[in-house]
Design a protein around this motif. Structure first.
Motif, PDB file in Angstrom:
ATOM      1  N   ALA A 218      44.658  52.665  35.722  1.00 40.02           N
ATOM      2  CA  ALA A 218      44.493  51.242  35.960  1.00 40.02           C
ATOM      3  C   ALA A 218      43.839  51.044  37.330  1.00 40.02           C
ATOM      4  CB  ALA A 218      45.846  50.538  35.925  1.00 40.02           C
ATOM      5  N   PRO A 219      43.187  49.913  37.545  1.00 39.64           N
ATOM      6  CA  PRO A 219      42.545  49.658  38.841  1.00 39.64           C
ATOM      7  C   PRO A 219      43.542  49.763  39.991  1.00 39.64           C
ATOM      8  CG  PRO A 219      41.827  48.045  37.237  1.00 39.64           C
ATOM      9  CD  PRO A 219      42.924  48.835  36.580  1.00 39.64           C
ATOM     10  N   GLY A 220      43.189  50.555  40.998  1.00 40.18           N
ATOM     11  CA  GLY A 220      44.033  50.692  42.167  1.00 40.18           C
ATOM     12  C   GLY A 220      45.242  51.576  41.989  1.00 40.18           C
ATOM     13  N   LYS A 221      45.353  52.215  40.826  1.00 37.11           N
ATOM     14  CA  LYS A 221      46.511  53.072  40.564  1.00 37.11           C
ATOM     15  C   LYS A 221      46.061  54.485  40.263  1.00 37.11           C
ATOM     16  CE  LYS A 221      49.634  49.493  38.875  1.00 37.11           C
ATOM     17  NZ  LYS A 221      50.572  49.098  37.796  1.00 37.11           N
ATOM     18  N   GLU A 222      47.010  55.413  40.382  1.00 37.50           N
ATOM     19  CA  GLU A 222      46.711  56.805  40.054  1.00 37.50           C
ATOM     20  C   GLU A 222      46.656  56.997  38.540  1.00 37.50           C
ATOM     21  OE1 GLU A 222      48.683  59.014  43.952  1.00 37.50           O
ATOM     22  OE2 GLU A 222      49.401  59.472  41.949  1.00 37.50           O
ATOM     23  N   ARG A 223      45.930  57.994  38.147  1.00 37.10           N
ATOM     24  CA  ARG A 223      45.877  58.360  36.732  1.00 37.10           C
ATOM     25  C   ARG A 223      47.266  58.825  36.284  1.00 37.10           C
ATOM     26  NH1 ARG A 223      41.987  63.105  35.966  1.00 37.10           N
ATOM     27  NH2 ARG A 223      43.814  64.244  36.722  1.00 37.10           N
ATOM     28  N   GLU A 224      47.667  58.417  35.098  1.00 36.41           N
ATOM     29  CA  GLU A 224      48.973  58.808  34.578  1.00 36.41           C
ATOM     30  C   GLU A 224      48.857  59.339  33.150  1.00 36.41           C
ATOM     31  OE1 GLU A 224      51.693  55.539  34.135  1.00 36.41           O
ATOM     32  OE2 GLU A 224      50.227  54.251  33.173  1.00 36.41           O
ATOM     33  N   PRO A 225      49.706  60.300  32.802  1.00 37.51           N
ATOM     34  CA  PRO A 225      49.705  60.815  31.432  1.00 37.51           C
ATOM     35  C   PRO A 225      50.318  59.791  30.484  1.00 37.51           C
ATOM     36  CG  PRO A 225      51.468  61.836  32.683  1.00 37.51           C
ATOM     37  CD  PRO A 225      50.703  61.004  33.653  1.00 37.51           C
ATOM     38  N   VAL A 226      49.775  59.699  29.297  1.00 38.15           N
ATOM     39  CA  VAL A 226      50.241  58.733  28.307  1.00 38.15           C
ATOM     40  C   VAL A 226      50.866  59.425  27.106  1.00 38.15           C
ATOM     41  CG1 VAL A 226      49.530  56.901  26.728  1.00 38.15           C
ATOM     42  CG2 VAL A 226      48.510  57.047  29.009  1.00 38.15           C
TER      43      VAL A 226
ATOM     44  N   ILE B  40      41.415  52.516  32.038  1.00 36.14           N
ATOM     45  CA  ILE B  40      40.466  53.414  31.380  1.00 36.14           C
ATOM     46  C   ILE B  40      41.274  54.573  30.806  1.00 36.14           C
ATOM     47  CG2 ILE B  40      38.448  54.885  31.625  1.00 36.14           C
ATOM     48  CD1 ILE B  40      37.624  53.184  34.018  1.00 36.14           C
ATOM     49  N   TYR B  41      41.070  54.840  29.543  1.00 37.73           N
ATOM     50  CA  TYR B  41      41.802  55.891  28.836  1.00 37.73           C
ATOM     51  C   TYR B  41      40.888  57.107  28.664  1.00 37.73           C
ATOM     52  CZ  TYR B  41      45.727  52.837  27.806  1.00 37.73           C
ATOM     53  OH  TYR B  41      46.834  52.026  27.906  1.00 37.73           O
ATOM     54  N   TYR B  42      41.399  58.248  29.059  1.00 36.14           N
ATOM     55  CA  TYR B  42      40.667  59.504  28.979  1.00 36.14           C
ATOM     56  C   TYR B  42      41.434  60.487  28.099  1.00 36.14           C
ATOM     57  CZ  TYR B  42      38.545  57.820  33.362  1.00 36.14           C
ATOM     58  OH  TYR B  42      37.905  57.082  34.329  1.00 36.14           O
ATOM     59  N   CYS B  43      40.720  61.249  27.282  1.00 34.36           N
ATOM     60  CA  CYS B  43      41.376  62.349  26.592  1.00 34.36           C
ATOM     61  C   CYS B  43      41.018  63.658  27.313  1.00 34.36           C
ATOM     62  CB  CYS B  43      41.005  62.413  25.121  1.00 34.36           C
ATOM     63  SG  CYS B  43      39.266  62.666  24.749  1.00 34.36           S
ATOM     64  N   ALA B  44      41.905  64.614  27.189  1.00 36.23           N
ATOM     65  CA  ALA B  44      41.724  65.891  27.877  1.00 36.23           C
ATOM     66  C   ALA B  44      42.466  66.983  27.127  1.00 36.23           C
ATOM     67  CB  ALA B  44      42.244  65.807  29.310  1.00 36.23           C
ATOM     68  N   THR B  45      41.946  68.199  27.194  1.00 35.86           N
ATOM     69  CA  THR B  45      42.607  69.337  26.579  1.00 35.86           C
ATOM     70  C   THR B  45      43.302  70.156  27.663  1.00 35.86           C
ATOM     71  OG1 THR B  45      40.493  70.521  26.672  1.00 35.86           O
ATOM     72  CG2 THR B  45      41.103  69.530  24.578  1.00 35.86           C
ATOM     73  N   ASP B  46      44.533  70.535  27.363  1.00 38.33           N
ATOM     74  CA  ASP B  46      45.318  71.335  28.302  1.00 38.33           C
ATOM     75  C   ASP B  46      44.886  72.803  28.187  1.00 38.33           C
ATOM     76  OD1 ASP B  46      47.486  72.542  29.776  1.00 38.33           O
ATOM     77  OD2 ASP B  46      48.653  70.746  29.339  1.00 38.33           O
ATOM     78  N   VAL B  47      44.938  73.516  29.305  1.00 41.63           N
ATOM     79  CA  VAL B  47      44.538  74.924  29.258  1.00 41.63           C
ATOM     80  C   VAL B  47      45.577  75.778  28.540  1.00 41.63           C
ATOM     81  CG1 VAL B  47      43.096  74.755  31.314  1.00 41.63           C
ATOM     82  CG2 VAL B  47      45.504  75.411  31.543  1.00 41.63           C
ATOM     83  N   VAL B  48      46.798  75.256  28.370  1.00 43.40           N
ATOM     84  CA  VAL B  48      47.797  75.971  27.585  1.00 43.40           C
ATOM     85  C   VAL B  48      48.078  75.142  26.331  1.00 43.40           C
ATOM     86  CG1 VAL B  48      48.826  77.116  29.560  1.00 43.40           C
ATOM     87  CG2 VAL B  48      49.709  74.908  28.837  1.00 43.40           C
ATOM     88  N   PRO B  49      48.383  75.795  25.207  1.00 42.93           N
ATOM     89  CA  PRO B  49      48.536  75.080  23.933  1.00 42.93           C
ATOM     90  C   PRO B  49      49.912  74.448  23.748  1.00 42.93           C
ATOM     91  CG  PRO B  49      48.754  77.419  23.560  1.00 42.93           C
ATOM     92  CD  PRO B  49      48.409  77.262  25.013  1.00 42.93           C
TER      93      PRO B  49
ATOM     94  N   GLY C 211      50.634  66.438  32.126  1.00 42.83           N
ATOM     95  CA  GLY C 211      50.642  65.595  33.312  1.00 42.83           C
ATOM     96  C   GLY C 211      50.747  66.419  34.582  1.00 42.83           C
ATOM     97  N   GLY C 212      51.257  67.660  34.464  1.00 42.76           N
ATOM     98  CA  GLY C 212      51.402  68.507  35.633  1.00 42.76           C
ATOM     99  C   GLY C 212      50.614  69.786  35.562  1.00 42.76           C
ATOM    100  N   GLY C 213      49.860  69.955  34.490  1.00 39.43           N
ATOM    101  CA  GLY C 213      49.140  71.205  34.296  1.00 39.43           C
ATOM    102  C   GLY C 213      47.676  71.109  34.662  1.00 39.43           C
ATOM    103  N   ALA C 214      46.879  71.959  34.048  1.00 40.96           N
ATOM    104  CA  ALA C 214      45.439  71.989  34.273  1.00 40.96           C
ATOM    105  C   ALA C 214      44.736  71.692  32.961  1.00 40.96           C
ATOM    106  CB  ALA C 214      45.018  73.348  34.814  1.00 40.96           C
ATOM    107  N   TYR C 215      43.537  71.113  33.065  1.00 38.68           N
ATOM    108  CA  TYR C 215      42.821  70.635  31.878  1.00 38.68           C
ATOM    109  C   TYR C 215      41.394  71.141  31.916  1.00 38.68           C
ATOM    110  CZ  TYR C 215      46.981  68.037  32.301  1.00 38.68           C
ATOM    111  OH  TYR C 215      48.295  67.744  32.459  1.00 38.68           O
TER     112      TYR C 215
END
Length: 125
Positions: free
Chosen positions: A40-48, A93-102, A108-112
């Motif tokens: 959201a504007p002015g906020k950090e990215r958060e996992p959904v 703004i909604y983003y999709c991402a793949t986690d490096v682990v399955p 939210g705390g890993g790598a993508y």
């Protein structure tokens, strides 16, 4: 080179629904974890939300539990996010991402490794 492409964002009124889609190309989503973040504007990215076809794990942020559903999309190389009873605080703004682990166990705390370009969701009366 792999790509993720989101679609389905838009402007809706509170209480309405939207379905976001994230399609993968250049790689397979089989045995992988893929999820959605929002910013959201002015906020950090958060996992959904996150869905793993690797270990079957699913994650939802507390703020969307009972309203959002994540699931494989048509053709399986895609993931959808059904968003019901939308609220103004879902705007972002909604983003999709793949986690490096399955697995969604640390979503939210890993790598993508792959990210989409984002799609705007606006909930306003």
């Amino acid at each position: 080179q792999g790509h993720l492409v989101e679609s389905g964002g838009g402007l809706v009124q509170p209480g309405e629904s939207l379905r976001l889609s994230c399609a993968a190309s250049g790689f397979s989503l089989d045995a992988s974890a893929i999820g959605w973040f929002r910013q959201a504007p002015g906020k950090e990215r958060e996992p959904v939300a996150c869905f793993s076809s690797g270990d079957g794990s699913i994650f939802y942020a507390d703020s969307v539990k009972g309203r959002f559903t994540i699931a494989s999309g048509e053709g399986k190389n895609a993931v959808n996010l059904q968003m019901n009873n939308l609220k103004p605080e879902d705007t972002g703004i909604y983003y999709c991402a793949t986690d490096v682990v399955p697995s969604c166990s640390d979503f939210g705390g890993g790598a993508y490794d792959f990210w989409g370009q984002g799609t705007q969701v606006t909930v306003s009366s």
